[in-house]
Design a protein around this motif. Sequence first.
Motif: not given
Length: 344
Positions: A120, A122, A136-139, A167
């Motif tokens: 991922l 970012g 930025i945290r991808r969840e 994901a």
Amino acid sequence: MEKLKNFINGKAVDSTSGETSSLINPSTGAAYATAPKSNAADVDAAFSAASDAFVGWRDSTPSQRQRALLKIADAIEDRQSEIIEIESRNTGKPISLTTSEEVPPMVDQIRFFAGAARNLEGKSAGEYMPGMTSMIRREPIGVIGQVTPWNYPMMMAVWKWAPAIAAGNTVVLKPSDTTPASTVWMANVMSEFLPAGVFNVVCGERETGRSVVEHKRPDMVSITGSVGAGIQVAQSAATQLKRVHLELGGKAPVVVFADADLPAAAEAIAIAGYFNAGQDCTAATRVIVQESVYDDFVALLTEQAKVIAIGAPDEDVFLGPVNNANQLARVAGFLERVPSHATV
């Protein structure tokens, strides 16, 4: 006669209504199986299972999700003869083309998303204001409701569930009412490698799809279908502020200029137009030809059409039957509406 079932919370289950529809083999016109007509209670059960499973699946590590998808890809590849037979019987697709043109890229796509789970991207964390650190945290989004079409049942299912599951999301997928067989098969295979409830399949007709899209639980809905269907989904999602992913229909043009290699263009356009019986969002449905070479090109394209091999799925053919009675009527309608100046 074969009896398909929904796949909910890791188990094959009948619809609570007990109602079924017949699946037709397009090559023979005969019914060969039944599939559930899922109702609101079935859709509720599927979303409840997906919601419960999301609590654990969202916290799985990228490596865990990657390993699961790689095992699924290996299992499908090892058992590809099964899904090819299922897909061909349910769609009428030539076995040879399904073997060479659909299964290899489909398996590779699962492996691609398995790798993507660990890559991922970012912006980096940093101090963009004095005394504050931004990141930025991808969840995972959450529970995803999906509806797939009948032209590429197994491949379009993969395009839906593979990135979602990679994901960290969980899925409720409703396949086309005419072609659910390969998706149900995949759900059973996948259950060996995924926690119960991560991937759920509900079969049914248009009302089932509407129930999936309009249900209050999914955080996102994704469909592949017509522009009209996309508009309805977007309108429904707007009232609940759901995210949407819409892959909608088109009318693919091909432009041929006078300086083109006309024989090569005719061959390529014939393949693009007739592959999968023309049931493709990128099928060559309009050809715009420069006037000075129009007659020559029409003659070349006509000859290409004449040599297209047509026949049953188990023969060495390029073109099989269209998928269902509605599609046949639609294609026949084009011929019935041919303008008087045209030659057929």
